[in-house]
Design a protein around this motif. Structure first.
Motif, PDB file in Angstrom:
ATOM      1  N   ASP A 117       8.565 -16.343  18.071  1.00  0.00           N
ATOM      2  CA  ASP A 117       8.732 -17.556  19.017  1.00  0.00           C
ATOM      3  C   ASP A 117       7.460 -18.109  19.275  1.00  0.00           C
ATOM      4  N   HIS A 118       6.472 -17.033  19.438  1.00  0.00           N
ATOM      5  CA  HIS A 118       5.018 -17.595  19.851  1.00  0.00           C
ATOM      6  C   HIS A 118       3.997 -17.750  18.693  1.00  0.00           C
ATOM      7  N   LYS A 119       4.393 -17.439  17.564  1.00  0.00           N
ATOM      8  CA  LYS A 119       3.439 -17.490  16.374  1.00  0.00           C
ATOM      9  C   LYS A 119       2.401 -16.646  16.743  1.00  0.00           C
ATOM     10  N   ALA A 120       2.597 -15.439  17.104  1.00  0.00           N
ATOM     11  CA  ALA A 120       1.661 -14.328  17.616  1.00  0.00           C
ATOM     12  C   ALA A 120       1.615 -13.128  16.623  1.00  0.00           C
ATOM     13  N   ILE A 121       0.338 -12.596  16.689  1.00  0.00           N
ATOM     14  CA  ILE A 121      -0.128 -11.581  15.755  1.00  0.00           C
ATOM     15  C   ILE A 121      -0.531 -10.311  16.679  1.00  0.00           C
ATOM     16  N   ILE A 122      -0.222  -9.231  16.483  1.00  0.00           N
ATOM     17  CA  ILE A 122      -0.538  -8.044  17.453  1.00  0.00           C
ATOM     18  C   ILE A 122      -1.557  -7.312  16.508  1.00  0.00           C
ATOM     19  N   LEU A 123      -3.034  -7.259  17.076  1.00  0.00           N
ATOM     20  CA  LEU A 123      -3.765  -6.340  16.562  1.00  0.00           C
ATOM     21  C   LEU A 123      -4.082  -5.118  17.240  1.00  0.00           C
ATOM     22  N   ALA A 124      -4.230  -4.019  16.895  1.00  0.00           N
ATOM     23  CA  ALA A 124      -4.522  -2.893  17.613  1.00  0.00           C
ATOM     24  C   ALA A 124      -5.513  -1.829  17.024  1.00  0.00           C
ATOM     25  N   HIS A 125      -6.370  -1.383  18.025  1.00  0.00           N
ATOM     26  CA  HIS A 125      -7.371  -0.364  17.543  1.00  0.00           C
ATOM     27  C   HIS A 125      -6.634   0.957  17.295  1.00  0.00           C
ATOM     28  N   VAL A 126      -7.277   1.558  16.546  1.00  0.00           N
ATOM     29  CA  VAL A 126      -6.733   2.965  15.936  1.00  0.00           C
ATOM     30  C   VAL A 126      -6.837   4.027  17.026  1.00  0.00           C
ATOM     31  N   TYR A 127      -7.305   3.706  18.425  1.00  0.00           N
ATOM     32  CA  TYR A 127      -7.194   4.728  19.474  1.00  0.00           C
ATOM     33  C   TYR A 127      -6.111   4.510  20.215  1.00  0.00           C
ATOM     34  N   GLN A 128      -5.149   3.490  19.704  1.00  0.00           N
ATOM     35  CA  GLN A 128      -3.897   3.199  20.577  1.00  0.00           C
ATOM     36  C   GLN A 128      -2.874   4.188  20.328  1.00  0.00           C
ATOM     37  N   ILE A 129      -2.025   4.345  21.386  1.00  0.00           N
ATOM     38  CA  ILE A 129      -0.940   5.335  21.003  1.00  0.00           C
ATOM     39  C   ILE A 129       0.012   4.992  19.955  1.00  0.00           C
ATOM     40  N   GLY A 130       0.474   6.021  19.361  1.00  0.00           N
ATOM     41  CA  GLY A 130       1.226   5.843  18.267  1.00  0.00           C
ATOM     42  C   GLY A 130       2.106   4.623  18.118  1.00  0.00           C
ATOM     43  N   ASP A 131       3.185   4.407  19.085  1.00  0.00           N
ATOM     44  CA  ASP A 131       3.929   3.544  19.104  1.00  0.00           C
ATOM     45  C   ASP A 131       3.386   1.964  19.087  1.00  0.00           C
ATOM     46  N   VAL A 132       2.121   1.783  19.687  1.00  0.00           N
ATOM     47  CA  VAL A 132       1.532   0.557  19.932  1.00  0.00           C
ATOM     48  C   VAL A 132       1.077   0.460  18.305  1.00  0.00           C
ATOM     49  N   GLN A 133       0.411   1.303  17.451  1.00  0.00           N
ATOM     50  CA  GLN A 133      -0.287   1.150  16.297  1.00  0.00           C
ATOM     51  C   GLN A 133       1.087   0.747  15.359  1.00  0.00           C
TER      52      GLN A 133
END
Ligand code: 13P
Ligand code: SF4
Length: 301
Positions: A17-33
């Motif tokens: 809906d928001h034309k969004a992208i999710i970027l995550a660093h590799v130090y994020q918890i597994g669910d977020v990665q």
């Protein structure tokens, strides 16, 4: 489990809906990665942020990383799902102190690690990440380099260049905490394991390791190595990514975690998209000067 599935479904819809992208660093918890469109190190994330055609970037990392994304993509909305996701290292340099430092070395180039405030980047000749710090320093025409804020990454660079590298006194508590005796203990328990560490570790730790590199360089090293076991000298969540890409290999984390990185979770990503928070802003003057230092870095390699 059902609840988690519902949140993931919701995030996927909101993203569309928001034309969004999710970027995550590799130090994020597994669910977020796992929910991210792209995971990587600071350099990879910066490059991705500079190129994306999404309207909104949800940045799952610490504040300086979300700020870097906004500096590189000023027309996009950049959201940091937890406004207290700070990097302790980035807060170790102030503009006032940097200006005084620069006056002492008028012919030096200022190289700031991206783990710094935007106002520090604005006062720098060029930025670097841990993946390109040596190349960035070598690219400077000046013989003397003022390197900030991380003294450990700075000393690592100094070991690999002929430049005169003058160090700021900052450090990352996550990496400074990793001690030789911890690594020795793990090595005793797992004698065939190789020790791989981040250059933010102290010189004593670096000098006892088999490989030193940014998170992306460590991932590449592990993936290509014949070796089966690794002691991982950096933030513990990184093991999640190493294991995901190398299911047949065994990894031993050292027990060090970054408070800022661990603040983000699926619920906060959902809220960030629903409520457009927390949006990153800068004064125009800082935006353009800091962007110059980052753009210069991205032109290297
Ligand atoms: P990388 O750029 O190697 O991912 O490191 C970022 C960081 O914050 C290390 O503590
Ligand atoms: Fe900052 Fe250290 Fe956390 Fe990296 S691990 S984000 S340098 S506090």
């Amino acid at each position: 489990m059902k609840e988690k599935y519902e949140i993931i479904k919701k995030i996927k819809k909101l993203k569309k809906d928001h034309k969004a992208i999710i970027l995550a660093h590799v130090y994020q918890i597994g669910d977020v990665q796992d929910i991210a469109d792209y995971t990587g190190d600071s350099l990879g994330l910066s490059r991705k942020a500079a190129k994306t055609d999404a309207d909104v970037i949800v940045f799952c990392g610490v504040k300086f990383m979300a700020e870097t994304a906004h500096l590189l993509s000023p027309t996009k909305t950049v959201l940091l799902p937890d406004k207290n996701a700070d990097c302790g290292l980035a807060d170790m340099a102030t503009v006032k102190e940097l200006v005084t430092w620069k006056k002492k070395y008028p012919n030096a180039a200022v190289v700031s690690y991206v783990n710094s405030l935007a106002a520090i980047k604005a006062e720098s000749n060029i930025c670097c990440t841990s993946a390109n710090a040596i190349d960035v320093v070598n690219s400077c025409p000046q013989d003397t380099i003022l390197f900030l804020p991380d003294k450990n990454l700075g000393s690592y660079v100094a070991e690999h260049t002929d430049k005169n590298v003058v160090l700021w006194k900052g450090f990352c508590y996550v990496h400074e905490k990793i001690q030789p005796k911890q690594l020795k203990k793990l090595k005793k328990a797992h004698p065939t394991a190789e020790i791989i560490v981040h250059p933010e570790c102290t010189p004593r730790v670096r000098h006892m390791s088999n490989f030193i590199g940014s998170t992306s360089q460590m991932l590449r090293y592990v993936t290509q190595a014949d070796q089966q076991e690794f002691i991982v000298g950096t933030e513990d969540n990184f093991v999640y990514r190493l294991q995901k890409d190398n299911p047949e290999k065994i990894f031993y984390p050292v027990g060090s975690s970054c408070i800022g990185m661990n603040r983000i979770n699926l619920e906060k990503i959902k809220l960030a998209l629903e409520q457009s928070k927390y949006e990153i802003y800068f004064p125009k003057d800082i935006q353009s000067r800091a962007k110059k230092a980052l753009d210069k870095m991205l032109r290297i390699k």
